[in-house]
Design a protein around this motif. Structure first.
Motif, PDB file in Angstrom:
ATOM      1  N   UNK A  93       0.535  -1.583  -0.438  1.00 49.60           N
ATOM      2  CA  UNK A  93      -0.110   0.275   0.177  1.00 49.60           C
ATOM      3  C   UNK A  93       0.727   1.380  -0.196  1.00 49.60           C
ATOM      4  N   UNK A  94       2.202   1.111   0.924  1.00 51.02           N
ATOM      5  CA  UNK A  94       2.526   2.417   0.757  1.00 51.02           C
ATOM      6  C   UNK A  94       3.228   2.699  -1.053  1.00 51.02           C
ATOM      7  N   UNK A  95       3.810   1.817  -1.825  1.00 50.15           N
ATOM      8  CA  UNK A  95       3.996   2.242  -2.887  1.00 50.15           C
ATOM      9  C   UNK A  95       2.759   2.512  -3.961  1.00 50.15           C
ATOM     10  N   UNK A  96       1.776   1.863  -3.615  1.00 52.69           N
ATOM     11  CA  UNK A  96       0.599   1.999  -4.745  1.00 52.69           C
ATOM     12  C   UNK A  96      -0.245   3.266  -4.457  1.00 52.69           C
ATOM     13  N   UNK A  97       0.037   3.534  -3.171  1.00 56.50           N
ATOM     14  CA  UNK A  97      -0.728   5.078  -2.332  1.00 56.50           C
ATOM     15  C   UNK A  97      -0.181   6.393  -3.272  1.00 56.50           C
ATOM     16  N   UNK A  98       1.235   5.951  -2.737  1.00 59.99           N
ATOM     17  CA  UNK A  98       1.915   7.505  -3.998  1.00 59.99           C
ATOM     18  C   UNK A  98       1.470   8.121  -4.466  1.00 59.99           C
ATOM     19  N   UNK A  99       1.746   9.279  -5.084  1.00 62.92           N
ATOM     20  CA  UNK A  99       0.745  10.061  -5.751  1.00 62.92           C
ATOM     21  C   UNK A  99       1.379  10.211  -7.460  1.00 62.92           C
ATOM     22  N   UNK A 100       3.172   9.500  -7.409  1.00 65.64           N
ATOM     23  CA  UNK A 100       3.738   9.582  -8.115  1.00 65.64           C
ATOM     24  C   UNK A 100       3.601   7.779  -8.868  1.00 65.64           C
ATOM     25  N   UNK A 101       2.794   7.056  -8.092  1.00 64.39           N
ATOM     26  CA  UNK A 101       2.659   5.660  -8.738  1.00 64.39           C
ATOM     27  C   UNK A 101       1.273   5.920  -9.281  1.00 64.39           C
ATOM     28  N   UNK A 102       0.890   6.302  -8.820  1.00 62.36           N
ATOM     29  CA  UNK A 102      -1.008   5.767  -8.697  1.00 62.36           C
ATOM     30  C   UNK A 102      -1.074   7.050 -10.039  1.00 62.36           C
ATOM     31  N   UNK A 103      -0.598   7.717 -10.350  1.00 61.88           N
ATOM     32  CA  UNK A 103      -0.180   9.029 -11.486  1.00 61.88           C
ATOM     33  C   UNK A 103       0.447   8.319 -12.655  1.00 61.88           C
ATOM     34  N   UNK A 104       1.228   7.225 -12.619  1.00 61.47           N
ATOM     35  CA  UNK A 104       1.916   5.793 -13.283  1.00 61.47           C
ATOM     36  C   UNK A 104       1.539   5.053 -13.895  1.00 61.47           C
ATOM     37  N   UNK A 105       0.600   4.631 -13.398  1.00 58.04           N
ATOM     38  CA  UNK A 105      -0.003   3.507 -13.261  1.00 58.04           C
ATOM     39  C   UNK A 105      -1.346   3.108 -14.386  1.00 58.04           C
ATOM     40  N   UNK A 106      -1.339   2.469 -15.896  1.00 56.13           N
ATOM     41  CA  UNK A 106      -2.010   2.634 -16.506  1.00 56.13           C
ATOM     42  C   UNK A 106      -3.497   1.780 -16.647  1.00 56.13           C
TER      43      UNK A 106
END
Length: 462
Positions: A93-106
């Motif tokens: 969760x610490x990774x996927x809730x990172x705003x940068x990661x959330x923006x990079x996911x497709x």
């Protein structure tokens, strides 16, 4: 009324957590002894991690006995397991809730997994920690937490089996937290997945297993959907659309005929709105005729006062028997977990059905006689019938003479084109069914011919 209770019949098709509300409802009725219901709750709860709930039930059942040590050990094990799974899930969760990661996911899950592995060293096994933690949260009754973790898991996971399991779990969690709009979305998604897994046309052992698996999945879906359809504002209409689909109607007839109670009740509840010109589909407006036929066909397997009411009214045209069955049917609705909130609406719509059927047969109707058949006093019956005629399409054909205390029904003859429409209404469906049957037969013969030809080819090669 205990003989008409379906709790023991339905529970085997539910997750044990979904069974708790049904048993809690039984404690509020007098259908069964309270100690028997508590014993059933205790047996179900022992298979979960809701230790405190188990202890409370044990104290109710055995007030003179000491609490067994096993509960303390189970609580300690649950706490340690929860802490371990939480740490594993939190790392993801610490990774996927990172705003940068959330923006990079497709939208592409494989691309997302590769991105997470390359940049954050997250593997599929680590992502599965979300599934296991969500499942554990569900096991001890934290349904809202389970919903969140299972949602995040399904966004990332490419494991079809675990995704399907997580979807069932999220549906159960949304049901138990009362999120009916979301639950309806999950239910529709689950139905699409089940229906898309068509078994192969060849009649092999694997094909038979796939057909049986699909039948079982549809049976479970029918039972779980009762929670949603009888709580969502549009649920009764959705129930009729789903349950009357050929594949699900076939499932009801072959695997769970007691679901006819809920199908019949939904048709009764929707009838008055349909007659008043409500925004319903043709399937819903004409559902009652189809359901009456099914009730007649399946009477040898299942019947109760609700289905008997429809049979007496539409097949036997026995208004006195229909009135007797309606009196009992109202009590069945009142004691049924899924239907209890619809007692008044059911009675109102059932009275409308009696009035409608009675008015189709008679041109002049004595208001006092019709009131008696509706179990109403003369004044109540007069007011009810006047409101009914005003609110529905009957008003165009009916005139009330209050001096003579009668209703006169004047029906113009039906246009020829309307008769043609009625007779050909099901033609497209029947044609489609025949086409599907022919296609299936051709595929089976082709597969059989290929199987017979293979040994000949092999022999020729030799």
């Amino acid at each position: 009324m205990a003989e008409y209770d379906l709790t023991k019949t339905i529970i085997p098709y539910l997750d044990r957590h979904l069974a708790f509300p049904l048993l809690a409802h039984l404690t509020e009725t007098v259908l069964f002894p309270e100690d028997q219901v508590h014993a059933a709750q205790y047996e179900l709860a022992k298979g979960t991690n809701m230790v405190d709930y188990c202890v409370a039930l044990f104290e109710q059942l055995y007030p003179d006995q000491e609490i067994p040590d096993e509960f303390a050990r189970k609580r300690e094990n649950a706490v340690s397991t929860n802490e371990r799974l939480e740490q594993e899930a939190q790392a993801v969760l610490d990774v996927i809730e990172n705003p940068d990661v959330a923006q990079a996911l497709r939208q592409d899950k494989m691309q997302n997994l590769q991105y997470l592995k390359d940049h954050y060293n997250l593997t599929l096994e680590q992502i599965n920690a979300l599934y296991h933690f969500g499942q554990f949260q569900y096991s001890y009754g934290n349904y809202s937490g389970a919903t969140d973790y299972l949602y995040h898991f399904r966004v990332l996971s490419t494991d079809n089996d675990l995704n399907l399991s997580a979807l069932w779990g999220k549906l159960a969690s949304d049901i138990l937290t009362g999120k009916w709009d979301t639950a309806l979305e999950q239910l529709n998604e689950l139905r699409e997945i089940i229906d898309s897994r068509s078994p192969p046309p060849s009649l092999t052992a694997s094909a038979e297993g796939a057909m049986l698996s699909q039948l079982q999945a549809r049976t479970w879906l029918l039972h779980w959907s009762l929670f949603v359809y009888f709580n969502h504002s549009q649920g009764r209409t959705q129930l009729l659309e789903t349950f009357l689909a050929p594949s699900y109607l076939n499932t009801i007839q072959n695997a769970c005929p007691w679901i006819l109670r809920y199908l019949a009740t939904a048709a009764v509840l929707s009838r008055k709105a349909s007659a008043a010109g409500g925004s319903t589909s043709s399937r819903v407006r004409h559902s009652l005729k189809e359901i009456v036929k099914v009730v007649q066909t399946e009477e040898y397997q299942y019947s109760d006062p609700i289905t008997k009411f429809l049979k007496e009214l539409y097949l036997e045209f026995d208004f006195e028997a229909a009135q007797r069955e309606l009196t009992t049917a109202v009590h069945v609705v009142e004691n049924d977990f899924f239907l209890q909130e619809f007692k008044d609406d059911f009675l109102d719509n059932a009275r409308y059905l009696i009035s409608e059927a009675y008015c189709r047969i008679h041109h002049k109707i004595d208001i006092a006689d019709l009131s008696e058949r509706l179990n109403l006093s003369r004044d109540e019956g007069e007011k009810w019938i006047v409101n009914l005629i005003r609110e529905t399409r009957m008003g165009a054909d009916a005139k009330i003479d209050l001096e003579k205390n009668i209703i006169e029904i004047n029906r113009p003859p039906a246009p020829v084109y309307q008769n043609v429409i009625e007779k050909t209404r099901g033609l497209a469906f029947r044609t489609q069914a025949i086409g599907a049957a022919i296609e299936k037969t051709v595929l089976e013969k082709s597969a059989q011919g290929a199987a017979e030809a293979q040994p000949a080819v092999v022999e020729g090669a030799r």
